[in-house]
Enzyme design. Structure first.
Site, PDB file in Angstrom:
ATOM      1  N   ARG A  14       2.563  14.625   8.084  1.00 52.77           N
ATOM      2  CA  ARG A  14       2.018  13.839   9.201  1.00 52.77           C
ATOM      3  C   ARG A  14       2.560  12.413   9.104  1.00 52.77           C
ATOM      4  NH1 ARG A  14      -2.718  11.528   6.832  1.00 52.77           N
ATOM      5  NH2 ARG A  14      -3.086  12.500   4.830  1.00 52.77           N
ATOM      6  N   ASN A  56       6.949   3.683  -6.260  1.00 55.73           N
ATOM      7  CA  ASN A  56       6.261   3.532  -4.979  1.00 55.73           C
ATOM      8  C   ASN A  56       4.803   3.875  -5.255  1.00 55.73           C
ATOM      9  OD1 ASN A  56       5.158   3.537  -2.456  1.00 55.73           O
ATOM     10  ND2 ASN A  56       6.761   4.782  -1.513  1.00 55.73           N
ATOM     11  N   HIS A 116       9.282   0.834  -1.152  1.00 55.34           N
ATOM     12  CA  HIS A 116       8.484   1.411  -0.072  1.00 55.34           C
ATOM     13  C   HIS A 116       9.415   2.052   0.941  1.00 55.34           C
ATOM     14  CE1 HIS A 116       4.941  -0.419  -1.680  1.00 55.34           C
ATOM     15  NE2 HIS A 116       5.664  -1.509  -1.861  1.00 55.34           N
ATOM     16  N   TYR A 148       6.946   7.632   8.203  1.00 54.26           N
ATOM     17  CA  TYR A 148       7.512   8.021   6.908  1.00 54.26           C
ATOM     18  C   TYR A 148       8.630   9.060   7.002  1.00 54.26           C
ATOM     19  CZ  TYR A 148       3.398   5.513   5.285  1.00 54.26           C
ATOM     20  OH  TYR A 148       2.468   4.554   5.064  1.00 54.26           O
ATOM     21  N   SER A 162       8.537   2.503   4.188  1.00 56.91           N
ATOM     22  CA  SER A 162       8.411   1.704   5.409  1.00 56.91           C
ATOM     23  C   SER A 162       8.618   0.219   5.098  1.00 56.91           C
ATOM     24  CB  SER A 162       7.022   1.913   6.028  1.00 56.91           C
ATOM     25  OG  SER A 162       6.012   1.425   5.153  1.00 56.91           O
ATOM     26  N   GLU A 199       9.958  -2.087  -7.439  1.00 52.94           N
ATOM     27  CA  GLU A 199       8.952  -1.579  -6.497  1.00 52.94           C
ATOM     28  C   GLU A 199       9.667  -1.162  -5.217  1.00 52.94           C
ATOM     29  OE1 GLU A 199       5.660  -4.312  -5.630  1.00 52.94           O
ATOM     30  OE2 GLU A 199       5.715  -3.611  -3.548  1.00 52.94           O
ATOM     31  N   ALA A 216      -0.661   2.890  -1.545  1.00 48.14           N
ATOM     32  CA  ALA A 216      -1.662   1.851  -1.244  1.00 48.14           C
ATOM     33  C   ALA A 216      -2.113   1.098  -2.495  1.00 48.14           C
ATOM     34  CB  ALA A 216      -2.856   2.473  -0.536  1.00 48.14           C
ATOM     35  N   ARG A 252       4.106  -4.325   9.094  1.00 43.44           N
ATOM     36  CA  ARG A 252       2.905  -3.522   9.332  1.00 43.44           C
ATOM     37  C   ARG A 252       1.645  -4.386   9.146  1.00 43.44           C
ATOM     38  NH1 ARG A 252       3.344   1.936   6.159  1.00 43.44           N
ATOM     39  NH2 ARG A 252       1.644   2.422   7.604  1.00 43.44           N
ATOM     40  N   PRO A 260      -0.284   7.684  -4.471  1.00 42.44           N
ATOM     41  CA  PRO A 260      -1.185   8.460  -3.632  1.00 42.44           C
ATOM     42  C   PRO A 260      -0.647   8.733  -2.231  1.00 42.44           C
ATOM     43  CG  PRO A 260      -2.056   6.257  -4.025  1.00 42.44           C
ATOM     44  CD  PRO A 260      -0.898   6.446  -4.948  1.00 42.44           C
ATOM     45  N   ASN A 261      -0.855   9.975  -1.832  1.00 42.41           N
ATOM     46  CA  ASN A 261      -0.540  10.490  -0.494  1.00 42.41           C
ATOM     47  C   ASN A 261       0.941  10.733  -0.245  1.00 42.41           C
ATOM     48  OD1 ASN A 261      -3.259  10.599   0.546  1.00 42.41           O
ATOM     49  ND2 ASN A 261      -3.222   8.377   0.457  1.00 42.41           N
TER      50      ASN A 261
HETATM   51  O1  CA2 Z   1       5.938   2.618   2.901  1.00 43.86           O
HETATM   52  C1  CA2 Z   1       5.570   3.045   1.810  1.00 43.86           C
HETATM   53  O2  CA2 Z   1       6.308   3.668   1.051  1.00 43.86           O
HETATM   54  C2  CA2 Z   1       4.111   2.860   1.373  1.00 43.86           C
HETATM   55  O3  CA2 Z   1       4.094   2.643  -0.030  1.00 43.86           O
HETATM   56  C3  CA2 Z   1       3.392   4.132   1.722  1.00 43.86           C
HETATM   57  C4  CA2 Z   1       1.892   4.078   1.440  1.00 43.86           C
HETATM   58  C5  CA2 Z   1       1.283   2.824   2.078  1.00 43.86           C
HETATM   59  O4  CA2 Z   1      -0.085   2.734   1.706  1.00 43.86           O
HETATM   60  C6  CA2 Z   1       2.000   1.554   1.660  1.00 43.86           C
HETATM   61  O5  CA2 Z   1       1.410   0.450   2.306  1.00 43.86           O
HETATM   62  C7  CA2 Z   1       3.467   1.646   2.044  1.00 43.86           C
HETATM   63  C8  CA2 Z   1       1.155   5.278   2.036  1.00 43.86           C
HETATM   64  C9  CA2 Z   1       1.739   6.582   1.710  1.00 43.86           C
HETATM   65  C10 CA2 Z   1       1.122   7.601   2.627  1.00 43.86           C
HETATM   66  O6  CA2 Z   1       2.075   8.610   2.786  1.00 43.86           O
HETATM   67  C11 CA2 Z   1       1.834   9.546   3.727  1.00 43.86           C
HETATM   68  C12 CA2 Z   1       2.901  10.340   4.043  1.00 43.86           C
HETATM   69  C13 CA2 Z   1       2.772  11.303   4.981  1.00 43.86           C
HETATM   70  C14 CA2 Z   1       1.563  11.520   5.588  1.00 43.86           C
HETATM   71  C15 CA2 Z   1       0.511  10.738   5.256  1.00 43.86           C
HETATM   72  C16 CA2 Z   1       0.632   9.750   4.312  1.00 43.86           C
END
Ligand code: CA2
Length: 149
Positions: A17, A75, A101, A22, A103, A99, A78, A108, A9-10
Site C-alpha cells: 500500500r 532506514n 529514506h 514508496y 521518500s 541514514e 518512523a 512531507r 517498522p512497516n
Molecule cells: O521514506 C522513508 O523511507 C521513511 O523512512 C518511511 C517510514 C516513514 O515513517 C519515514 O518518515 C520515512 C514509513 C515506512 C512505512 O512503509 C510503508 C510501506 C508500504 C506501505 C505502508 C507503509
C-alpha cells in the site's frame, strides 16, 4: 567489504500500500536490487528488518559480532523521528553509518523533518527510492577506502 542494511517498522509492507509514496517494489524486490548493485560494486550485503525498536538497537550493536559487517545503512522508518534508543546505539558503534529514506522526508509532514539519528551518522540520503540505499552503500565504501589509506 560487507554492508548491513537495516529496515525498520512497516518497511516489510513495501509494495502492499502507499505505492504513490514508496513505490511498487516489495522489500524482497528492493533488497535483491540493492544486493545486485552492491555485488557489481565490490560490496557484500546482509539485510535485516524488524518492527521492534529493541531489535533494531540489537542489530546496530551487533553489526560486527552477529553480521560481520563493516558499515550500516539504516532506514529506521518512523523511529527516525523519535528513537533516542536507536540514536544511542548508533553512537556506540564505530563503523560508518548512513541514514536513508525512500521518500523525501523534507517534502512531507513537519514531524518527518526531524531526525534524532542523523547526528550519529556520517550522512543522510533521502528521496531516491531504492537508489537512496545504493548511494548510501557507495558512500560507506568511499569512507572505508579513505580510512584504509
Ligand atoms: O521514506 C522513508 O523511507 C521513511 O523512512 C518511511 C517510514 C516513514 O515513517 C519515514 O518518515 C520515512 C514509513 C515506512 C512505512 O512503509 C510503508 C510501506 C508500504 C506501505 C505502508 C507503509
Amino acid at each position: 567489504m560487507k554492508i548491513l542494511i537495516i529496515n525498520g517498522p512497516n518497511l516489510n509492507m513495501l509494495g502492499a500500500r502507499e505505492k504513490e509514496i514508496y513505490g511498487e517494489q516489495t522489500l524482497a524486490d528492493m533488497n535483491a536490487e540493492i544486493a545486485e548493485f552492491c555485488a557489481a560494486n565490490g560490496m557484500e550485503t546482509v539485510f535485516y528488518q524488524s518492527n521492534i525498536e529493541g531489535e533494531l538497537v540489537g542489530a546496530v550493536q551487533s553489526v560486527i559480532s552477529r553480521f560481520g559487517a563493516d558499515g550500516i545503512v539504516l532506514n529506521a522508518g518512523a523511529y527516525t523521528h523519535y528513537s533516542h534508543a536507536i540514536g544511542d546505539a548508533l553512537a556506540c558503534v564505530k563503523v560508518p553509518k548512513v541514514e536513508v529514506h525512500i521518500s523525501n522526508v523534507h517534502a512531507r509532514e513537519n514531524f518527518r523533518h526531524l531526525s534524532v539519528l542523523a547526528d550519529n551518522c556520517n550522512g543522510v540520503i533521502c528521496g531516491f527510492g531504492a537508489d537512496s540505499y545504493k548511494l548510501a552503500c557507495l558512500a560507506i565504501k568511499h569512507i572505508l577506502q579513505r580510512c584504509a589509506k
